[in-house]
Scaffold this motif. Structure first.
Motif, short mmCIF file in Angstrom:
data_model
loop_
_atom_site.label_atom_id
_atom_site.label_comp_id
_atom_site.label_asym_id
_atom_site.label_seq_id
_atom_site.Cartn_x
_atom_site.Cartn_y
_atom_site.Cartn_z
N LYS A 212 1.20 15.25 5.48
CA LYS A 212 2.25 16.26 5.62
C LYS A 212 1.89 17.54 4.86
O LYS A 212 1.12 17.51 3.90
CB LYS A 212 3.56 15.69 5.09
CG LYS A 212 4.03 14.44 5.82
CD LYS A 212 5.19 13.79 5.10
CE LYS A 212 5.53 12.44 5.71
NZ LYS A 212 6.51 11.69 4.91
N SER B 211 0.93 12.31 1.18
CA SER B 211 -0.05 11.33 1.65
C SER B 211 0.59 9.95 1.76
O SER B 211 1.54 9.64 1.05
CB SER B 211 -1.23 11.28 0.68
OG SER B 211 -0.77 10.99 -0.63
N GLU B 212 0.06 9.14 2.63
CA GLU B 212 0.54 7.76 2.76
C GLU B 212 0.07 6.97 1.54
O GLU B 212 -1.02 7.16 1.03
CB GLU B 212 -0.02 7.13 4.03
CG GLU B 212 0.47 7.77 5.32
CD GLU B 212 1.97 7.60 5.52
OE1 GLU B 212 2.50 6.56 5.09
OE2 GLU B 212 2.60 8.50 6.09
N GLY B 213 0.90 6.06 1.05
CA GLY B 213 0.49 5.22 -0.06
C GLY B 213 1.29 5.50 -1.32
O GLY B 213 2.33 6.16 -1.30
N GLY C 134 4.34 -1.54 -0.08
CA GLY C 134 4.43 -0.19 0.46
C GLY C 134 5.81 0.39 0.55
O GLY C 134 6.05 1.33 1.31
N GLN D 188 6.91 5.24 -3.12
CA GLN D 188 5.99 6.38 -3.08
C GLN D 188 5.46 6.71 -4.48
O GLN D 188 4.32 7.16 -4.62
CB GLN D 188 6.70 7.60 -2.48
CG GLN D 188 7.02 7.44 -1.00
CD GLN D 188 8.02 8.47 -0.51
OE1 GLN D 188 9.19 8.45 -0.90
NE2 GLN D 188 7.58 9.37 0.35
N ARG E 27 -2.89 5.67 -3.73
CA ARG E 27 -3.48 6.90 -3.19
C ARG E 27 -3.96 7.81 -4.33
O ARG E 27 -4.93 8.53 -4.18
CB ARG E 27 -2.43 7.64 -2.33
CG ARG E 27 -2.89 8.99 -1.79
CD ARG E 27 -4.02 8.83 -0.80
NE ARG E 27 -4.48 10.13 -0.31
CZ ARG E 27 -5.37 10.90 -0.94
NH1 ARG E 27 -5.90 10.50 -2.08
NH2 ARG E 27 -5.74 12.05 -0.42
#
Length: 635
Positions: A2, A55-57, A105, A108, A132
């Protein structure tokens, strides 16, 4: 991935990033190890919170400040961001639940204290987490040459072996050049590292030192002249109250804050100050961390801190909105004597450290060979009184044990009350019939807190007691009776300092510390004290002294501290001095000169002005004499 700017606008409502924030975020998103040096109020948390969402993770955040962790997690949750914190005082079930959420997961950001990195549950499940990035807040704590060394921070390097590909972002507001290097080495930064440093200069903050014997009268005078919100820092809890009462007597709206107050009282006073209902907060250094109040017009220190790192951080809470603000230090010769006396007491002899350690084992009822990983509520005053020890000496001995990795001490941390009904509805109904006084409490809890049969629910005891029209103590007694009867599982709210054991207990005579490092820390501590005293006593631009201490060697004079203003009154303006200083530098960098030779270069300038500017530069350490008596440019 994003867009970071859109995230900032969506979740924080800011139109754009502050200087360096976007560059720092870009570096960490590119996977580079990153060090960010941003002064107090520079927006450090945004630098890891935004990329964590982009970011994902999962972003793992290591921070030593429990109150700050809890505040940030609460703020993130209010913005719809999935965040949790693990710290001393949480139940095993809570920790297990939070770690599971991180593994699967559902988070965040996961905040934790550095001591938590050494626990088995983290070591086992960390490789399973979708990490991440790792954010290390207050990163100066990793350097044993810094002013706030915490050995548990060294554990962060071991994480890299478990997740070697995960980048680290380290953040701090106060680090000398030596500590900046040490942070990167201790965190095993890779070759493509990035270091971002915002200037420590605060153009809108006027630093002032006043030689003051009657400090309360001076303080009242400052507060009457400088309107707006203010923080007044003092060293002792007792003086917090005394000074606040005296200010109120002088018709100045003031209150006081320290870690010894009840949680509800601290929160109420903090909110009243933030909202402007209280103008002046008299506080120990427990106040200010993580408080987002931009319009503080003055920060006054009644007592000089024992390091410029601490002073710069606390003073920097003034003027975060960019408008004019004042950082005032009230200083007397007694302060110097007190600092040096406290220095000697800060490094107790080994026999005293062993004595406190032996008493601690008895106080906690710990068997030899046991204790690692356990946390306990700890009342230092009660402990000292029980074993007839001096409280200040106990504090310093615990600091030595902490710096040598034996234990960790945290400030008071509020953990809410928890309750779960552990019997079926038929048994509960029968209990309610037999205990009419407790029946009303149970009915209100079951009506107000959904799910109490299925999982522990957080109780707001003071609110619940108020609704029931009984005292909090009465409510707690009733809940405790139900717990004893096996009807509910109840844990009362806690708001006390915590002590966590990082090693098993050993016989006191076998207790060891790193004596060479202890001696070096003692020497470094003395040098920091001397730097703080020099700041107060030398007539050199205050801003220039501070930023030079943090490695900015060529910063100009500020023009608005007490030293610069005094120079203006002496007849030489700041701009005139800067022009002369620049010319003197040009001459002396090329060659050393006698005073007469130097003066001859200024045929069209008043000799008096050249000598005045020259004297300032000598005082400030830019110019000195060499072995032949000639003047040389030192920097």
């Amino acid at each position: 991935m994003k867009d970071p700017l859109k995230i900032l606008q969506q979740y924080w409502g800011h139109p754009g990033f502050r200087p360096l924030q976007a560059d720092i975020i870009a570096a960490i998103l590119e996977g580079k190890d990153t060090l960010a040096l941003l002064p107090t109020g520079g927006g450090k948390s945004i630098c890891f919170q935004v990329p964590a969402i982009a970011s994902e993770g999962l972003c793992l955040v290591v921070s030593p400040l429990i109150a700050l962790m809890k505040d940030q997690v609460q703020q993130l949750k209010e913005r719809g961001i999935k965040a949790e914190a693990i710290y001393a005082g949480l139940s095993h079930q809570d920790i297990d639940r939070i770690v599971d959420n991180a593994v699967y997961g559902h988070l965040q950001l996961l905040y934790l204290s550095p001591e938590r990195l050494q626990t088995d549950i983290l070591k086992e499940r960390l490789p399973k987490m979708p990490l991440r990035m790792i954010a290390v807040d207050e990163a100066h704590c990793i350097s044993q040459w810094g002013y706030d060394f915490r050995p548990a921070y060294l554990e962060i390097a071991n994480i890299r072996e478990l997740v070697p590909e995960v980048p680290i972002i380290a953040l701090t507001a106060t680090a000398t050049p030596e500590v900046v290097t040490d942070i990167q080495e201790k965190l095993l930064f890779r070759k493509d590292r990035r270091v971002f440093q915002k200037s420590f200069v605060r153009d809108n903050l006027a630093y002032v030192v006043r030689q003051a014997e009657g400090k309360i009268a001076q303080l009242a005078n400052i507060l009457q002249k400088v309107e707006g919100s203010s923080v007044v820092y003092v060293r002792s809890r007792r003086r917090c109250k005394e000074i606040a009462v005296e200010l109120v007597r002088r018709k100045i709206a003031a209150s006081y804050y320290h870690a010894g107050l009840e949680m509800d009282e601290r929160s109420a006073r903090q909110e009243a100050w933030i909202d402007g209902r209280i103008r002046v907060m008299v506080a120990t250094n427990a106040f200010g961390m993580g408080i987002d109040k931009a319009d503080v017009r003055s920060v006054v220190h009644i007592d000089i801190p024992d390091s410029l790192e601490a002073y710069f951080q606390e003073a920097g809470r003034g003027g975060r909105d960019g408008e004019k603000a004042y950082a005032v230090l009230l200083y007397s010769r007694d302060d110097k004597d007190r600092l040096l006396r406290n220095y000697e007491r800060s490094f107790p002899p080994m026999e005293e450290i062993r004595r406190v350690y032996r008493a601690l084992g008895s106080y906690l009822q710990l068997a030899t060979g046991a204790g690692i990983g356990r946390s306990y509520d700890f009342d230092l005053a009660q402990f000292a009184q029980t074993y007839q020890l001096e409280a200040v000496m106990v504090h310093h001995c615990l600091s030595v044990l902490e710096q040598n990795g034996w234990l960790a001490v945290s400030d008071a941390v509020y953990v809410p009350a928890y309750l779960q009904v552990i019997v079926n509805k038929d048994v509960l109904y029968d209990y309610q019939l037999k205990h009419r006084k407790l029946d009303r409490i149970l009915k209100i809890i079951l009506r107000t807190y959904q799910g109490a049969f299925n999982h522990p629910v957080k109780l707001k005891e003071s609110q619940l007691a108020k609704f029931l029209k009984i005292s909090t103590k009465e409510l707690q007694k009733g809940l405790h009776n139900m717990h004893t009867a096996g009807i509910v599982r109840y844990r009362p709210a806690k708001d006390s300092p915590q002590i966590t054991l990082l090693r098993d207990r050993v016989p006191a005579e076998l207790l060891s510390i790193d004596l060479p490092a202890y001696r070096i820390r003692k020497e470094r501590h003395l040098s920091r004290i001397k730097a703080a005293i020099r700041y107060a006593e030398r007539d050199i631009c205050r801003s220039q002294q501070l930023v030079r201490y943090f490695g900015e060697k060529n910063s100009p004079v500020c023009g608005h501290c007490d030293v610069c203003l005094a120079r203006k009154q002496a007849g030489l303006s700041v701009s005139e001095h800067q022009q002369l200083a620049h010319r003197l530098e040009e001459i002396l960098i090329k060659e050393s000169c006698s005073l007469e030779e130097l003066i001859s270069h200024f045929a069209n300038v008043r000799e008096e002005d050249v000598l005045t500017s020259l004297s300032y530069l000598v005082d400030e350490g830019f110019i000195e004499k060499d072995a032949t008596g000639k003047l040389v440019w030192k920097m």
